[in-house]
Design an enzyme around this catalytic site. Structure first.
Site, PDB file in Angstrom:
ATOM      1  N   GLY B  26     -16.675  33.943  50.966  1.00 56.08           N
ATOM      2  CA  GLY B  26     -17.917  33.540  50.183  1.00 56.08           C
ATOM      3  C   GLY B  26     -19.127  33.812  51.267  1.00 56.08           C
ATOM      4  O   GLY B  26     -19.065  33.964  52.462  1.00 56.08           O
ATOM      5  N   TYR B  27     -20.350  33.546  50.677  1.00 56.04           N
ATOM      6  CA  TYR B  27     -21.544  33.742  51.504  1.00 56.04           C
ATOM      7  C   TYR B  27     -22.417  32.469  51.095  1.00 56.04           C
ATOM      8  O   TYR B  27     -22.708  31.950  50.195  1.00 56.04           O
ATOM      9  CB  TYR B  27     -22.247  34.898  50.666  1.00 56.04           C
ATOM     10  CG  TYR B  27     -21.593  36.158  50.937  1.00 56.04           C
ATOM     11  CD1 TYR B  27     -22.141  37.044  51.850  1.00 56.04           C
ATOM     12  CD2 TYR B  27     -20.608  36.512  50.052  1.00 56.04           C
ATOM     13  CE1 TYR B  27     -21.270  38.027  52.233  1.00 56.04           C
ATOM     14  CE2 TYR B  27     -19.763  37.827  50.413  1.00 56.04           C
ATOM     15  CZ  TYR B  27     -20.138  38.593  51.517  1.00 56.04           C
ATOM     16  OH  TYR B  27     -19.448  39.640  51.767  1.00 56.04           O
ATOM     17  N   LEU B  28     -23.003  32.219  52.263  1.00 58.14           N
ATOM     18  CA  LEU B  28     -23.809  30.931  52.522  1.00 58.14           C
ATOM     19  C   LEU B  28     -25.256  31.808  52.343  1.00 58.14           C
ATOM     20  O   LEU B  28     -26.266  30.956  51.739  1.00 58.14           O
ATOM     21  CB  LEU B  28     -23.802  30.231  53.719  1.00 58.14           C
ATOM     22  CG  LEU B  28     -22.213  29.663  53.965  1.00 58.14           C
ATOM     23  CD1 LEU B  28     -22.579  29.331  55.646  1.00 58.14           C
ATOM     24  CD2 LEU B  28     -21.924  28.668  53.066  1.00 58.14           C
TER      25      LEU B  28
END
Lengths: 164, 164
Positions: B26-28
């Protein structure tokens, strides 16, 4: 590798004489540490490995944009910490090099907390450090003074903490 | 520095012959990229600087614990991406060294998307690369195939995307 020691303040230097920056920071996690920080108008993501001996740990300081900082600070756990950091001379290190203390003056809810940190180039230099007379107790190993810990506590326990 | 090219698949190799890992990520944030990823039972935070030329960018791969990964994945924006990555031979590079393609077979909602990436040790090697006949179009510069982009789209636009 970051090698540093942290001290309380016994007698506050005249901070107005020294350069300073406004810092704001939050934590996405604390073990390892993933921190986002604003320093005036510069923005960073910092990763710190778990410390083995309370003095040295691996650190990466990676640039963020203003937009990515503002996006990430919303994801921070607990308290966002605000403080002004002053750069104050702290004697001599290895080979006679000038050492600098970062004196952090915390804003509410952490005021009147003030901490001084000195960064070293080797563990030997850190151990040989003779603190200036304005510095108080060495709290390098006291987790209660970790900024990452402060980010997790509530305002009431902060007041308790510095009154005991 | 990460130097890589990305391709569609024209004719799928027999993947069962090759080693593979299960990936979840996932991407922050996406500019710069701050990504968290599980690879089987290893966990990483990855920082990638903004790309200047779609081929080379600075990358840091920093270890996380299982606990910190599980904490951070809850903070991810949009879609968490799951895929199985196979390591497949992809010809020779500079000095006759073996090149490896990472073939990513995406799980829903991104199935039947499959992408192949090859990592190089220099821009010259990347430019000189002659793709095996099972590789299709070079999509290195096509933002629609960035995993960070996929993390932001909804399931319907994904279906549209691969039907046009």
């Amino acid at each position: 590798m970051e090698i540093e020691r942290k001290f309380l303040i016994k007698e506050m230097p005249d901070l107005q004489k020294y350069p300073s920056k406004e810092l704001e920071q939050g934590y996405l996690c604390t073990s390892p540490t993933v921190r986002i920080r604003r320093e005036d108008d510069e923005y960073y993501l910092t990763y710190k490995s778990k410390s083995k001996d309370d003095i040295a740990r691996e650190e990466y300081n990676l640039p963020l944009t203003k937009e990515s900082y503002e996006h990430l600070i919303k994801k921070a756990d607990g308290n966002v910490i605000r403080k002004r950091r002053y750069l104050v001379p702290a004697g001599k290190g290895e080979g006679g090099r000038d050492l600098t203390a970062e004196i952090d003056v915390f804003a509410p809810p952490f005021a009147p907390l003030v901490l001084a940190e000195v960064e070293f180039t080797s563990v030997e230099e850190a151990k040989a450090f003779e603190k200036p007379q304005w510095m108080g107790d060495d709290v390098s190993s006291d987790r209660r003074y970790y900024n990452s810990y402060l980010s997790t506590v509530d305002a009431e326990s902060i007041i308790d903490m510095f009154n005991t």
